[in-house]
Write a protein that holds these residues in place. Sequence first.
Motif, short mmCIF file in Angstrom:
data_model
loop_
_atom_site.label_atom_id
_atom_site.label_comp_id
_atom_site.label_asym_id
_atom_site.label_seq_id
_atom_site.Cartn_x
_atom_site.Cartn_y
_atom_site.Cartn_z
N CYS A 1 14.49 -150.30 -48.08
CA CYS A 1 15.30 -151.51 -48.02
C CYS A 1 14.51 -152.62 -47.32
O CYS A 1 13.69 -152.35 -46.44
N ARG A 2 14.79 -153.86 -47.70
CA ARG A 2 14.10 -154.97 -47.07
C ARG A 2 15.00 -156.20 -47.01
O ARG A 2 15.94 -156.35 -47.78
N SER A 3 14.70 -157.06 -46.04
CA SER A 3 15.36 -158.35 -45.89
C SER A 3 16.88 -158.19 -45.74
O SER A 3 17.35 -157.29 -45.06
N TRP A 4 17.66 -159.04 -46.40
CA TRP A 4 19.12 -159.03 -46.21
C TRP A 4 19.77 -157.81 -46.85
O TRP A 4 19.54 -157.52 -48.03
N GLN A 5 20.59 -157.13 -46.06
CA GLN A 5 21.36 -155.98 -46.53
C GLN A 5 22.84 -156.37 -46.56
O GLN A 5 23.35 -157.00 -45.63
N SER A 6 23.52 -155.97 -47.61
CA SER A 6 24.95 -156.27 -47.76
C SER A 6 25.68 -154.96 -47.98
O SER A 6 25.66 -154.40 -49.08
N VAL A 7 26.32 -154.47 -46.92
CA VAL A 7 26.94 -153.15 -46.93
C VAL A 7 28.46 -153.30 -47.00
O VAL A 7 29.05 -154.07 -46.24
N PHE A 8 29.07 -152.57 -47.92
CA PHE A 8 30.53 -152.57 -48.07
C PHE A 8 31.05 -151.16 -47.86
O PHE A 8 30.37 -150.18 -48.19
N PHE A 9 32.28 -151.06 -47.36
CA PHE A 9 32.89 -149.74 -47.15
C PHE A 9 34.40 -149.93 -47.07
O PHE A 9 34.89 -151.05 -46.85
N PRO A 10 35.18 -148.86 -47.27
CA PRO A 10 36.64 -148.98 -47.15
C PRO A 10 37.01 -149.50 -45.77
O PRO A 10 36.42 -149.09 -44.76
N GLN A 11 37.99 -150.39 -45.71
CA GLN A 11 38.32 -151.02 -44.43
C GLN A 11 38.73 -149.99 -43.39
O GLN A 11 39.38 -149.00 -43.68
N ARG A 12 38.31 -150.25 -42.15
CA ARG A 12 38.68 -149.41 -41.03
C ARG A 12 38.60 -150.23 -39.75
O ARG A 12 37.95 -151.27 -39.70
N VAL A 13 39.28 -149.73 -38.72
CA VAL A 13 39.29 -150.41 -37.43
C VAL A 13 38.05 -149.99 -36.65
O VAL A 13 37.76 -148.80 -36.52
N VAL A 14 37.33 -150.98 -36.11
CA VAL A 14 36.03 -150.74 -35.49
C VAL A 14 35.93 -151.48 -34.16
O VAL A 14 36.37 -152.63 -34.04
N ARG A 15 35.35 -150.82 -33.17
CA ARG A 15 35.02 -151.48 -31.90
C ARG A 15 33.51 -151.46 -31.67
O ARG A 15 32.96 -152.38 -31.07
N TYR A 16 32.83 -150.41 -32.17
CA TYR A 16 31.39 -150.28 -31.95
C TYR A 16 30.68 -150.09 -33.29
O TYR A 16 31.18 -149.39 -34.17
N ILE A 17 29.51 -150.71 -33.41
CA ILE A 17 28.68 -150.58 -34.61
C ILE A 17 27.31 -150.07 -34.16
O ILE A 17 26.68 -150.66 -33.28
N LYS A 18 26.87 -148.98 -34.79
CA LYS A 18 25.56 -148.41 -34.45
C LYS A 18 24.66 -148.44 -35.68
O LYS A 18 25.03 -147.94 -36.74
N ILE A 19 23.48 -149.03 -35.52
CA ILE A 19 22.50 -149.11 -36.60
C ILE A 19 21.27 -148.32 -36.18
O ILE A 19 20.68 -148.59 -35.13
N VAL A 20 20.90 -147.34 -36.99
CA VAL A 20 19.78 -146.46 -36.65
C VAL A 20 18.74 -146.52 -37.76
O VAL A 20 19.02 -146.14 -38.91
N GLY A 21 17.56 -147.01 -37.44
CA GLY A 21 16.46 -147.01 -38.39
C GLY A 21 15.79 -145.65 -38.43
O GLY A 21 15.57 -145.01 -37.39
#
Length: 563
Positions: free
Chosen positions: A380-400
């Motif tokens: 993957c490169r540059s802008w990423q556009s991620v979609f998923f079924p809606q859910r309630v979120v407080r924390y977002i973790k991104i792991v390369g």
Amino acid sequence: MSSSGCETRSSSTGKDISCDVDHVIMLSDNMKSSLFLNPEYADVHLIVEGVSFPAHKIILAARSQYFRALLYGGMKESTQSEVELKAATTSAFKSLLKYVYTGRMALGELKEDVILDVLGLCHQWGFEELEASICEFLQAALHVGNVCAILDTALAFGLESLVSTCCVFADANAGTLLDHSTFLLLSPAGVTELISRDSFCAAEEKIFEAVCNWVRSNQDIHQDAATVLNHVRLPLMNLNVLLETVRPTGLVSSDMILDAISAQNKSRDTELKYRGYLVPEENVAHVKHGASVLKGEMRQAILDGDCQNYDVERGFTRHVIDENGEGGGGIVIKLRQQCILNHVRMLLWDRDLRSYSYYIEVSMDQVDWVRVCDHTRYNCRSWQSVFFPQRVVRYIKIVGTHNTVNRMFHVVAVQAFFTKKEFTIDPKWGLVVPKDNVATIELSACVIEGVSRSRNALINGETRGYDWDSGYTCHQLGSGAIVVQLAQPYVISSMRLLLWDCDDRSYSYYIEVSTNQRHWEMVCNRSRESCKSWQTIRFDAIPVVYIRIVGTNNSANEASGFC
């Protein structure tokens, strides 16, 4: 005197004079002064709450299908000089009757309860234009003191747009509304409509207490209490609240309390039906909304909204990718408050042609995480556009998990949204199925192999301005290829390409796709066909990151060119 269009010029004064006579206002005023409530020419009297309103059948019939059927449809009212209207109040009917004769209604001068009564009459009697205007007025006039009454009216008449606007307003003012006296006046349908929403976000204990107060204030509809209480989310309350606050009310059975305790103990935290704030199309992962970065190096960069000023030394947040392809704690973002999300955009560092792999997880407590995006097997490169079924979120973790150049994972920006845009996720692959062309510069695709005067001429969207010297990408027959890299994996089942067609030459070619540039799958083989101009290719849907186009023949020379 000569005329042109809808104006003519006076030969005596030299002024332009309109050819159209418009006396609508005069007509309205004359109707009001000469006919409205004037018994002199009236041929019917409408009785509302014992008050007689003189009227004219022909005017009523012309303005409303309801009155046309009532007064000219062969029913008994068509022969009566007095007709009683039972579903109206005098103040509301008088305002509506004035509108019938004049086409005007000063909503700002009417009390809210009268406006709601008029709205009901409009719905019942088919005054659709006035109904729409009143709904628009009410949507703009919402406040905590009137939203409950307006919501109940909108629910009663099935006014979906007004219901939606009321609910959105209630969502934004949930805590205040629960404390307001008008909440106690809601119908069972109104209470249910509000508290059943994921976006009606307040402490569950407060919602329960408000519903209890509503039940006590509406003893006459006690039979609806159980139905309403079913929409209170008991598992979101801790054990002490369930035992010390909920149980003593006697409104919730012991079995329901035990079920709530069981759900807390046996369910994953992410399986609980949380409530969250809903802010459509607004990036809530921004410092202006109180978001912060809890883990990651150079944390200040990722949420500042700057997607332009970055280079090899600054403007990004990063973490180390370890030998096992993991990122330790990764990059963790905390939102100021729990929000309903279904879309994350992320800008990977892209000042060269490197690619990354990664995954994204979300959580409410930083203990139980749910993976909403898994791009660990894709480049993957540059802008990423991620979609998923809606859910309630407080924390977002991104792991390369991979970087094609080194062992660092670099993120320039992260944006988190709830979007109303339609999207499709392939159930097998868990990837976006695009509806439009994704091989574009705007969506961060790039041409990584091929010869052209302009690097991305193949994907710049220009399908007309090409000639012998420019506007196309080519490769030498027998060696090389033209390769396009999409920004992220998509599930694709079709392509279109334009072969250079400024003369009568034809081409032969084949197309392969890949997710990693190591394993290629052929999706089109036209190496034995003579092809010209626009080509449409269809194949079974598969994940695609790389598209390789290989020309095998050019009837004019040894180059293969694509526009």
